[in-house]
Write a protein that holds these residues in place. Structure first.
Motif, PDB file in Angstrom:
ATOM      1  N   THR A  67      10.647  -6.923  -4.089  1.00 55.83           N
ATOM      2  CA  THR A  67      10.280  -5.431  -3.270  1.00 55.83           C
ATOM      3  C   THR A  67       9.099  -5.240  -3.378  1.00 55.83           C
ATOM      4  OG1 THR A  67      11.003  -4.518  -4.955  1.00 55.83           O
ATOM      5  CG2 THR A  67      12.717  -4.974  -3.880  1.00 55.83           C
ATOM      6  N   GLU A  69       7.725  -2.498  -3.333  1.00 57.72           N
ATOM      7  CA  GLU A  69       7.305  -1.605  -4.282  1.00 57.72           C
ATOM      8  C   GLU A  69       7.468  -1.709  -5.978  1.00 57.72           C
ATOM      9  OE1 GLU A  69       9.127   2.859  -3.458  1.00 57.72           O
ATOM     10  OE2 GLU A  69      10.817   1.638  -4.502  1.00 57.72           O
ATOM     11  N   LYS A 110      11.114  -9.588   4.325  1.00 55.52           N
ATOM     12  CA  LYS A 110      12.072  -8.828   4.671  1.00 55.52           C
ATOM     13  C   LYS A 110      10.522  -7.835   5.651  1.00 55.52           C
ATOM     14  CE  LYS A 110      16.525  -9.218   2.875  1.00 55.52           C
ATOM     15  NZ  LYS A 110      17.103  -8.991   1.935  1.00 55.52           N
ATOM     16  N   GLN A 111      10.610  -7.288   6.781  1.00 54.19           N
ATOM     17  CA  GLN A 111       9.923  -6.283   7.281  1.00 54.19           C
ATOM     18  C   GLN A 111      10.852  -5.038   7.201  1.00 54.19           C
ATOM     19  OE1 GLN A 111       7.757  -8.705  10.095  1.00 54.19           O
ATOM     20  NE2 GLN A 111       6.105  -8.025   9.263  1.00 54.19           N
ATOM     21  N   SER A 112       9.901  -4.077   7.188  1.00 50.53           N
ATOM     22  CA  SER A 112      10.322  -2.657   7.325  1.00 50.53           C
ATOM     23  C   SER A 112      10.381  -2.308   9.403  1.00 50.53           C
ATOM     24  CB  SER A 112      10.217  -1.206   6.830  1.00 50.53           C
ATOM     25  OG  SER A 112       8.961  -1.596   7.728  1.00 50.53           O
ATOM     26  N   LYS A 118       8.842  -5.399   3.319  1.00 50.54           N
ATOM     27  CA  LYS A 118       9.434  -5.386   2.107  1.00 50.54           C
ATOM     28  C   LYS A 118       9.719  -5.499   1.207  1.00 50.54           C
ATOM     29  CE  LYS A 118      13.344  -2.933   3.891  1.00 50.54           C
ATOM     30  NZ  LYS A 118      14.873  -3.404   4.661  1.00 50.54           N
ATOM     31  N   THR A 119      10.173  -7.341   1.521  1.00 44.47           N
ATOM     32  CA  THR A 119      10.459  -8.145  -0.172  1.00 44.47           C
ATOM     33  C   THR A 119       9.084  -9.308   0.537  1.00 44.47           C
ATOM     34  OG1 THR A 119      12.061  -9.365   2.013  1.00 44.47           O
ATOM     35  CG2 THR A 119      12.365  -7.498  -0.359  1.00 44.47           C
TER      36      THR A 119
END
Length: 188
Positions: A67, A69, A110-112, A118-119
């Motif tokens: 992730t 974040e 992955k995208q938001s 996102k990842t």
């Protein structure tokens, strides 16, 4: 390798493109050793502030999606991202990640819904490169499994220690490395 090459050329002045291309042999794309040479070239062209961020990917298990974040927080905690008056540390760390993505060293997994990453992950060959380069530069030491863990004394001039093991291996353990940051990954 073609994508990596375009990532290099995107960051080099156009008048140096011929020099970069001439440094490659015709077998660059098909030979494993030539691929490693291409990755080395790409790594050398990275700004110094991005090199530890890129090598950090080698600390995680191969094929693991990270992730953004978590990754950016770890970079900040490690001190790879320096404070800037115009941007927050999180925004600056995200800029670093986007720079690695734009160089085709990191892949978006992955995208938001708003298009934010996102990842992310890296290709297996890049993971191997990160592990080898981290070892060469004494950036971190990796221990995998109980056998390596139980035979471990103290790292030799490594700044970080990553341990992949099971939680039960730490029960009653006196593993302590006062001069090294430890990051633990537990196998499931």
């Amino acid at each position: 390798m073609i994508v990596i090459l375009t990532g290099i050329l995107a960051t080099v002045e156009q008048d140096r493109w011929k020099e970069v291309v001439e440094s490659l042999s015709p077998s660059t794309v098909s030979s494993t050793e030539q691929c490693k040479s291409m990755l080395e070239l790409s790594y050398r062209h990275l700004p110094d502030k991005l090199k530890p961020c890129f090598l950090y990917f080698g600390a995680f298990p191969e094929d693991q999606e990270l992730t953004t974040e978590k990754l950016t927080w770890l970079w900040i905690a490690e001190g790879f991202v320096r404070k800037n008056q115009s941007k927050s540390l999180e925004d600056k760390a995200m800029d670093y990640l986007m720079h690695l993505i734009s160089r085709s060293l990191v892949m978006v997994s992955k995208q938001s819904s708003t298009g934010r990453v996102k990842t992310c992950c890296i290709h297996d060959l890049l993971h191997e490169f990160c592990l080898a380069k981290a070892k060469e530069e004494r950036f971190f030491q990796l221990l995998q499994g109980f056998d390596e863990l139980s035979g471990f004394n103290e790292p030799h001039n490594h700044r970080r220690l990553w341990i992949y093991s099971k939680p039960k291996h730490f029960m009653g353990s006196s593993l302590f490395c006062p001069r090294v940051r430890c990051l633990l990954f537990f196998n499931r």
